[in-house]
Write an enzyme that holds these catalytic residues in place. Sequence first.
Site, PDB file in Angstrom:
ATOM      1  N   SER F  15       4.945  -2.456  -1.820  1.00 42.62           N
ATOM      2  CA  SER F  15       3.798  -2.917  -1.040  1.00 42.62           C
ATOM      3  C   SER F  15       2.692  -3.543  -1.891  1.00 42.62           C
ATOM      4  O   SER F  15       1.956  -4.394  -1.417  1.00 42.62           O
ATOM      5  CB  SER F  15       3.211  -1.754  -0.225  1.00 42.62           C
ATOM      6  OG  SER F  15       2.738  -0.745  -1.076  1.00 42.62           O
ATOM      7  N   ASP F 191      -6.499   4.853  -1.667  1.00 43.11           N
ATOM      8  CA  ASP F 191      -5.502   5.926  -1.780  1.00 43.11           C
ATOM      9  C   ASP F 191      -4.926   6.018  -3.195  1.00 43.11           C
ATOM     10  O   ASP F 191      -3.880   6.605  -3.391  1.00 43.11           O
ATOM     11  CB  ASP F 191      -4.386   5.695  -0.762  1.00 43.11           C
ATOM     12  CG  ASP F 191      -3.740   4.323  -0.921  1.00 43.11           C
ATOM     13  OD1 ASP F 191      -4.075   3.599  -1.882  1.00 43.11           O
ATOM     14  OD2 ASP F 191      -2.904   3.953  -0.074  1.00 43.11           O
ATOM     15  N   HIS F 194      -3.008   1.345  -3.427  1.00 37.05           N
ATOM     16  CA  HIS F 194      -3.127  -0.041  -2.948  1.00 37.05           C
ATOM     17  C   HIS F 194      -4.458  -0.625  -3.388  1.00 37.05           C
ATOM     18  O   HIS F 194      -5.493  -0.308  -2.810  1.00 37.05           O
ATOM     19  CB  HIS F 194      -3.001  -0.069  -1.425  1.00 37.05           C
ATOM     20  CG  HIS F 194      -1.656   0.383  -0.949  1.00 37.05           C
ATOM     21  ND1 HIS F 194      -1.415   1.653  -0.480  1.00 37.05           N
ATOM     22  CD2 HIS F 194      -0.466  -0.271  -0.898  1.00 37.05           C
ATOM     23  CE1 HIS F 194      -0.126   1.759  -0.142  1.00 37.05           C
ATOM     24  NE2 HIS F 194       0.469   0.620  -0.391  1.00 37.05           N
TER      25      HIS F 194
END
Lengths: 216, 216, 216, 216, 216, 216, 216, 216
Positions: F15, F191, F194
């Site tokens: 991601s 978090d 990211h």
Amino acid sequence: MKLEKNNKLVMIGDSVTDCERSRPIGEGLFGALGKGYVSIVDGLINATYPELQIRTVNVGTSGNTVLDLQDRWQTDVIDLKPDWLSIMIGINDVWRHFDVPHQNERHVDIATYEKTLRELVEQTRPLVKGLVLMTPFYIEPNPQDAMRCKMDQYGAVVKQIAEETGSLFVDTQAAFEPVLQAYYPAYIAWDRVHPNNVGHTILAKAFLKAIDFNWK
Amino acid sequence: MKLEKNNKLVMIGDSVTDCERSRPIGEGLFGALGKGYVSIVDGLINATYPELQIRTVNVGTSGNTVLDLQDRWQTDVIDLKPDWLSIMIGINDVWRHFDVPHQNERHVDIATYEKTLRELVEQTRPLVKGLVLMTPFYIEPNPQDAMRCKMDQYGAVVKQIAEETGSLFVDTQAAFEPVLQAYYPAYIAWDRVHPNNVGHTILAKAFLKAIDFNWK
Amino acid sequence: MKLEKNNKLVMIGDSVTDCERSRPIGEGLFGALGKGYVSIVDGLINATYPELQIRTVNVGTSGNTVLDLQDRWQTDVIDLKPDWLSIMIGINDVWRHFDVPHQNERHVDIATYEKTLRELVEQTRPLVKGLVLMTPFYIEPNPQDAMRCKMDQYGAVVKQIAEETGSLFVDTQAAFEPVLQAYYPAYIAWDRVHPNNVGHTILAKAFLKAIDFNWK
Amino acid sequence: MKLEKNNKLVMIGDSVTDCERSRPIGEGLFGALGKGYVSIVDGLINATYPELQIRTVNVGTSGNTVLDLQDRWQTDVIDLKPDWLSIMIGINDVWRHFDVPHQNERHVDIATYEKTLRELVEQTRPLVKGLVLMTPFYIEPNPQDAMRCKMDQYGAVVKQIAEETGSLFVDTQAAFEPVLQAYYPAYIAWDRVHPNNVGHTILAKAFLKAIDFNWK
Amino acid sequence: MKLEKNNKLVMIGDSVTDCERSRPIGEGLFGALGKGYVSIVDGLINATYPELQIRTVNVGTSGNTVLDLQDRWQTDVIDLKPDWLSIMIGINDVWRHFDVPHQNERHVDIATYEKTLRELVEQTRPLVKGLVLMTPFYIEPNPQDAMRCKMDQYGAVVKQIAEETGSLFVDTQAAFEPVLQAYYPAYIAWDRVHPNNVGHTILAKAFLKAIDFNWK
Amino acid sequence: MKLEKNNKLVMIGDSVTDCERSRPIGEGLFGALGKGYVSIVDGLINATYPELQIRTVNVGTSGNTVLDLQDRWQTDVIDLKPDWLSIMIGINDVWRHFDVPHQNERHVDIATYEKTLRELVEQTRPLVKGLVLMTPFYIEPNPQDAMRCKMDQYGAVVKQIAEETGSLFVDTQAAFEPVLQAYYPAYIAWDRVHPNNVGHTILAKAFLKAIDFNWK
Amino acid sequence: MKLEKNNKLVMIGDSVTDCERSRPIGEGLFGALGKGYVSIVDGLINATYPELQIRTVNVGTSGNTVLDLQDRWQTDVIDLKPDWLSIMIGINDVWRHFDVPHQNERHVDIATYEKTLRELVEQTRPLVKGLVLMTPFYIEPNPQDAMRCKMDQYGAVVKQIAEETGSLFVDTQAAFEPVLQAYYPAYIAWDRVHPNNVGHTILAKAFLKAIDFNWK
Amino acid sequence: MKLEKNNKLVMIGDSVTDCERSRPIGEGLFGALGKGYVSIVDGLINATYPELQIRTVNVGTSGNTVLDLQDRWQTDVIDLKPDWLSIMIGINDVWRHFDVPHQNERHVDIATYEKTLRELVEQTRPLVKGLVLMTPFYIEPNPQDAMRCKMDQYGAVVKQIAEETGSLFVDTQAAFEPVLQAYYPAYIAWDRVHPNNVGHTILAKAFLKAIDFNWK
């Protein structure tokens, strides 16, 4: 009242029957019967004769012609094993000649209409306790109007087949006459086809009269 | 038939009346009368007596108690100048005692209910040709059920006020009795309050009977 | 071609004019003129006479009657300082008599229509270089039809006012005649009011003819 | 007017043709022809020559190059059995060289373009009564601009094939010249490719001129 | 590096600055700085000089001209108490002359542009530690293009004001030159105005060079 | 600068690489490269070395572990025929041990990680001109933190494989150190995984340093 | 069990309390209490002590600091006339120092925090039967972590105020210790702040212990 | 506490179990366990016994009867290899007799229910360490109510099977008794089936008691 205890009534047709019924089969809770005459018919029967435990099923599909009914006849009529069946079809068969005049592959001519409807009725008549044939209609009071004129011809076919096959006959076009003396078509149906609550009640009453419904 | 030519019928109430009617006033095309008994009443009257040109208006509002009716009585009843008025209120007045038992500021006790409803009826009775009072109801067959029990008390208040004021009286709770002998409540109303098409037809028939509607 | 270099053309009306134009004023990029005859008129003028630099503005609003035009005349016409102005109004003034027959407060009778339209035209005629009055229309070929009949009467009012005030006159109802000899109304307009691309082209051509547009 | 009674006109191309047409085939009611030149062409033909009963079909698809046309030629052209066919393709064939210069697998070079287009035209010419080839275009007035320059070369290929095959030829690039003398490209097309209503009218007029349309 | 510890950098402009920044003030977590050069500038400064603790704020607003900046100058610049301020404005001032040529009330002529921008800069220069003036730009390599030509004139105004007021000057148009030798405009900006990631990096680098950013 | 003219750079990962790239392959217009470090890398390379015509492709996929890369290696790496390839994988391999500790079937242990990554690199190294291995990272400054600790072990595996295979090595964890001395992790990554624009710039700069990018 | 029959318990706080509660006041049917510890507390109390008829109200609001509580204290606490009140505030007061370190106007320093919270508690203590003060928390096991460290200081303030005012005290940070020995923070709370069902149960249990709840 | 370290607990059922769990398997982050008793059970176990590392999985599916469980037993139970399994099924089996009384193909009679449930339990008992059978319930205090009466019969079947197979037994209907003495059903469950947070806590507590959960 012709319907008997625990009878299952299946009503098939086009968008006038459909009215946002549930898929794939229109029955059950939460407005599954749609917002049209089928819901009114079921409401009046079960409110008036609750002891009969009548089960109503709506398998109308918007845009359908008699050829579309033929395509889904096995799954949407035969497989459902109705005790009673009502058919109201033909509006789109006629309408497409007028609103998309160049797309002739979408027109269902009267010969095809008659042949197809007769086959469906003849095939099904022995399987059910009662069969109700309702004419297509056009909410236009002028009988010289081109589309009304053609719709009347298709309606005559329905009457003929009803007589041949011993089906009950409902002349929906005639049922609209009294209200069309009091109101202009735009009040009943924006496009002269899809009725408001008054128009659907007219259809429901015409059907109920045919099955000897008794308002108590 | 008690309604006369060109009469305007205004029907007020809570969510059972509302049923997604149009805002701010529920009348006109495209399902503006909602999906409940008001639409059925209007459909049956205009399909059966088109020559009377009856105008039906739905001003039910979901969640309303009699106190909410009082707040909007001027704009939603008086200003509309009805010839006939129907009122069906009280379900939420009772229900809140049971589903949000700690929020007592949302409970309408029976004294407040009676006083408020009487004031509204007495104030309005002289302004209209006819006034129909419909009881609240609870689709529960057990008369010992706590909420059914309380609902019956509020219904008795409605009856009392109808008698005092010469209003027509509709006992909706009694109207549900025959169907509750044939069906469990969950068939008529998922939560015993909001009816399906059969339940709304029962309400419509009870109202129509009170105004001497004649099914032709 | 009657329009001259740098002229601003404002076109006002109801939903037939509106056709999803931009808000608050319909002009500029990305389809701001809507999808109807205003866009076709602008397209044909600017494609054919680009050197004239004509500025077209659409201030049609769906559902409007002549009384609604009056309410917004200052902001939507006078303040925009048009060189040319077109007005096509009256369909809803007539239609409401037929589709919501009981809501008489929404009907604009012919006397009110005439008085209001005349005031607007007389007030504005001196402020503009050119003013085009277009009749309302009903895409129904039968002149005995009740709504067509009334629409023709309102159209006659428009013609009368055009003559009195030296405005250009466009008979839109007449413009539909040839196509109605070849096609049924449902092809041009599902509800006999809101035209498809062919119907809007008919309106555009009728307008353009009135201003001596020359197809090159 | 070269089109004759009951002729079917199929128009194929890329996003300039597509313009949100219906799927899978763009014809019928409710804006099925899209918002671009196809709708204007159909509107003008049917408003002007209603007696010819011309049927117009839009099978433009956004993003298409000539190779994409080839892939769907059977279903989207041959199977539709057109009497007349118009083709406007090549903008994306050229554009991808400039906006995604590294993705050379998405570039259609001029040799491939010519070979593929010639095959399609030669294969189809005998099957139709008339075939109209429209050049791709770029709404940029500077002929030295790199992309305009390449687009002109692809346009020359179209002209060559039209001459070889006896097809009607429409030089869309030339059609934009007069308007580009009066307006900057950003007025006609935000990105110099997708026209506004004026640009689409220019395309429609260029096409109509080729088929001897007569504005009446 | 001209920025000093704890400096607050406010960047104002139009859609090229805005790029979907947060409202009402563009700063903080979750992409609040938008997707354009402001985010790249902030990313490079804080990744390279984290010890400086630079605070970046984006107050660009899509569609703004210098007149719109003036309207919101108090709340969006003065009230934020920037240490450093960058201004990039003028694209829309110019563009509207070309894409909506008839709407002259939306055109900001060069005299108004110059006067307004000079007032804003002169008023603000004493309040900040540093002020960076960035030219508007048009991603079109042909200097004879009408819109590019006008944009260059507005850019010259910016240069003039920068010199007068001792502001740092960034010639964004010049910054695009090298990339326009290698790429066609459509690669950098679909409409020659709104850059892709490469174009925004060019803007960010030009700004960073002006403040003596040192890539480590 | 190690990349050469017309080189194609494919960047694969999870991601952190993905960042809303286009599907199925992330390249082209309109933000197709996503919003993360891939877009910044491409922006800086093409803004600085436009003459090299570098083609960047993002094939990161959110949630991927090294096992997911293996599954799609043929279509997403080999078939794309990259000249240069970057791989940043391992965050999810580690993270699942900590956030879904009971779902051990979703944990990729270090032996599996090493074996799988080595196979992919060894298989691909001969096919490309350059291969860049980037460590996974965890934006937590405390090296005794359990998840940071494990992430460092996976990072050491990457370093080992880079050395074995002659790949370029990027220590992303080390790259975050300076910024973590100035900022708390929550500023860089909500978090700790990211990154915001600053964190992605750190990643981009670390990659660019490895390929000898020269800021001009 | 300290709560008594018919007591009303109001729980105020930030997003950890809020959890999508209803607006403007969180109480009643259909998940009005939100998805967090308030719902668990209410569920356990009413399932275990139904005879007490406890009324629970959630007035947590996402993003709130103690200053936001102060702004809405009259409407959201005093006006609700609670018998019992719980307050858990301070997470955002601390967090903003770390995640938006430059926006110092959004930081609530410890002196302001203490002063404001003390005023609220002192003002309210005499109005209620019981008041429960819950510390803010940070689901990070390392007490040297900068944000955890600061959070502990704010927690100490809460303890101090509880002691001064005779309020019940809940040390939520301590309550998380046992689970943090068994699980990594990411299992309990993705961002170390917003707990999953396990974390909310820990909060609920800590609160219930303080009021002498007895699991039966 | 009967569950042991690292045990996996799978809970299957209908909508009361489902409560918007994740698909295809309900476990993991972000509310994957749904909003009902499964989430409460998991929260209380892991908050109280974190050292046991219990893994909870929700495979409830709305609308399911025992026949639906049978259809998905292999994939949703056997393949998941649970250590402990709970089953709560039967509400829909009973309910369909009452809410769709005519659709008898949707009714699961008690013989079929018993046979199917017994087969599932007997087949699975040897594969798991513990199996908990929970009765279906109906939140109606009147045992003479027709649907409550039938539900009790199905509940008796569950008890019988639990005894035969040495499964733990949870009488959920009995668990609701105390709260139904204090509250009317509408407070616990709008439709007497789908509980609010209090009702789900009752279910969770009943389950936890069966496995010797000890509140600490």
